[in-house]
Design a protein around this motif. Structure first.
Motif, PDB file in Angstrom:
ATOM      1  N   GLY A 116       0.819  -1.210   0.000  1.00 23.49           N
ATOM      2  CA  GLY A 116       0.000   0.000   0.000  1.00 23.49           C
ATOM      3  C   GLY A 116       0.845   1.247   0.000  1.00 23.49           C
ATOM      4  O   GLY A 116       1.974   1.277  -0.524  1.00 23.49           O
ATOM      5  N   THR A 117       0.336   2.293   0.601  1.00 26.62           N
ATOM      6  CA  THR A 117       1.111   3.518   0.767  1.00 26.62           C
ATOM      7  C   THR A 117       2.215   3.275   1.788  1.00 26.62           C
ATOM      8  O   THR A 117       2.246   2.243   2.474  1.00 26.62           O
ATOM      9  N   GLU A 118       3.106   4.240   1.937  1.00 23.11           N
ATOM     10  CA  GLU A 118       4.178   4.093   2.930  1.00 23.11           C
ATOM     11  C   GLU A 118       3.595   3.925   4.332  1.00 23.11           C
ATOM     12  O   GLU A 118       4.049   3.077   5.115  1.00 23.11           O
ATOM     13  N   ALA A 119       2.559   4.708   4.658  1.00 28.74           N
ATOM     14  CA  ALA A 119       1.946   4.621   5.989  1.00 28.74           C
ATOM     15  C   ALA A 119       1.256   3.280   6.200  1.00 28.74           C
ATOM     16  O   ALA A 119       1.346   2.678   7.278  1.00 28.74           O
ATOM     17  N   GLU A 120       0.558   2.796   5.171  1.00 35.25           N
ATOM     18  CA  GLU A 120      -0.127   1.506   5.290  1.00 35.25           C
ATOM     19  C   GLU A 120       0.872   0.371   5.437  1.00 35.25           C
ATOM     20  O   GLU A 120       0.665  -0.563   6.228  1.00 35.25           O
ATOM     21  N   THR A 121       1.957   0.451   4.670  1.00 36.94           N
ATOM     22  CA  THR A 121       2.995  -0.570   4.760  1.00 36.94           C
ATOM     23  C   THR A 121       3.632  -0.570   6.143  1.00 36.94           C
ATOM     24  O   THR A 121       3.899  -1.627   6.726  1.00 36.94           O
ATOM     25  N   THR A 122       3.866   0.614   6.682  1.00 38.61           N
ATOM     26  CA  THR A 122       4.431   0.723   8.030  1.00 38.61           C
ATOM     27  C   THR A 122       3.492   0.112   9.062  1.00 38.61           C
ATOM     28  O   THR A 122       3.928  -0.595   9.980  1.00 38.61           O
ATOM     29  N   ALA A 123       2.197   0.363   8.916  1.00 38.53           N
ATOM     30  CA  ALA A 123       1.223  -0.203   9.854  1.00 38.53           C
ATOM     31  C   ALA A 123       1.261  -1.722   9.816  1.00 38.53           C
ATOM     32  O   ALA A 123       1.206  -2.390  10.860  1.00 38.53           O
ATOM     33  N   PHE A 124       1.355  -2.300   8.617  1.00 38.58           N
ATOM     34  CA  PHE A 124       1.437  -3.754   8.485  1.00 38.58           C
ATOM     35  C   PHE A 124       2.701  -4.300   9.130  1.00 38.58           C
ATOM     36  O   PHE A 124       2.653  -5.245   9.941  1.00 38.58           O
TER      37      PHE A 124
END
Length: 365
Positions: A347-355
């Protein structure tokens, strides 16, 4: 009495009894990384162009749309290149409908289709819906597929249609062109239609070739694509294929009248004319995909090399526990039912970080 008990009381076709409909969970959580959507959305300039194109169609909605969707086929040919013309292009409401039409034209009762699981789970469902038999081939233990193995299996089973998913879903790995060439040759005796499903082709690693290179001189070869992924148009439902003109002529025999609405055609044409803007996010997605692969390795997991916008990874003792823990943290990924493995969309950088943060926390427990 539940829904499926009521269903069993209807005179349903025997081959549909006991089946459940296809569908990944659609849950309302902050981070949705389970169905390989482009989470960046449509850029503002492309959105405005699509709105303007759709607005132009509104006064004519009382009339049927262009049955041949001529302008759309021209734009698709220009986008793909490779010397293709509008005669080589076909489109429908998502690539699933494209595949269904191919099965309607070249499959059916008494004929068989073949795939190589784990692969896209809709192939056997589409075969069943068209009365086509389905043969499940096999892959290596690491889920790869060699030219020699694939060709031998095709020769032995003699299918009328062969599905080659590249990059493969759910593994994300691309097939070598030698596999496509070998399978095409192996299908000669049965005159098999070879479908290379390239739904995720725009996300391929540098140097990964497309089967579009192989179309010339191979009238039984078809390459299917979609605008759902790289173009961020999953909600618009536009899939298409490139193949010999006689293939598109065959699909005219089975398509429903006026199957592509004027709104769908206008949306897709506007998107193709703004492809530079729409595809700008592809490189950002590839960065996050490669980040996922690298960080999963650092966590001691085993991600597969990916040419798609998602990562398939193993090494989990209890993947469903990991899936549930992530969901509890507001991150939805995909449990594909393969022991020890899960799949996550980049996903986005933020979504990837959340994962990654959620998975790291789970593994630390």
């Amino acid at each position: 009495m539940d829904q499926f008990e009521r269903l069993r009381q209807l005179p349903l076709r025997d081959d549909l009894r006991g089946l459940r409909p296809y569908g990944a969970p659609q849950l309302n959580v902050p981070v949705l990384l389970n169905v390989n959507e482009n989470t960046h959305g449509v850029p503002t300039d492309a959105k405005e162009a699509i709105l303007a194109a759709v607005a132009q169609e509104l006064d004519g909605l009382n009339r049927y749309p262009d049955r041949e969707f001529t302008v759309l086929r021209q734009e698709l040919a220009a986008y793909l290149g490779h010397g293709l013309t509008e005669e080589n292009l076909w489109a429908a409401n998502g690539s699933n409908e494209v595949l269904q039409q191919l099965l309607q034209a070249f499959g059916g009762p008494g004929r068989t289709a073949m795939g190589f699981p784990p692969t896209y789970s809709m192939y056997p469902l589409l075969a069943s819906g068209t009365g086509t038999g389905y043969v499940a081939g096999v892959r290596e233990d690491d889920f790869t597929l060699t030219a020699e193995s694939a060709a031998e299996q095709v020769r032995r089973n003699g299918p009328n249609i062969v599905f080659l998913c590249s990059p493969n879903n759910p593994t994300g790995t691309a097939l070598g062109q030698d596999v496509v060439e070998a399978v095409y040759q192996a299908g000669e005796e049965a005159q098999a239609i070879i479908i290379v499903d390239e739904a995720y082709a725009e996300f391929a690693q540098t140097g990964t070739p497309s089967a579009l290179n192989l179309l010339k001189g191979r009238p039984r070869l078809v390459v299917s694509r979609t605008m759902s992924k790289a173009f961020a148009l999953a909600g618009a439902r536009l899939g298409y294929l490139a193949g010999a003109p006689e293939v598109t002529d065959a699909l005219r025999l089975v398509r429903l009248p006026y199957h592509l609405s004027a709104i769908t055609q206008a949306t897709a044409v506007a998107a193709l004319r703004n492809s530079t803007s729409l595809l700008a996010n592809v490189e950002q997605i590839k960065v996050q995909r490669d980040r996922i692969v690298q960080e999963l390795k650092e966590l001691g997991l085993t991600p597969a090399p990916s040419d798609s916008n998602f990562v398939f990874f193993g090494g989990l003792e209890n993947p469903h526990e990991a899936w549930q823990a992530l969901l509890n943290d507001g991150v939805l990924i995909r449990d594909v039912g393969i022991p020890g493995h899960l799949r996550v969309t980049a996903g986005t950088e933020a979504e990837t970080t959340a994962f990654l943060t959620g998975l790291r926390t789970f593994l630390a427990r």
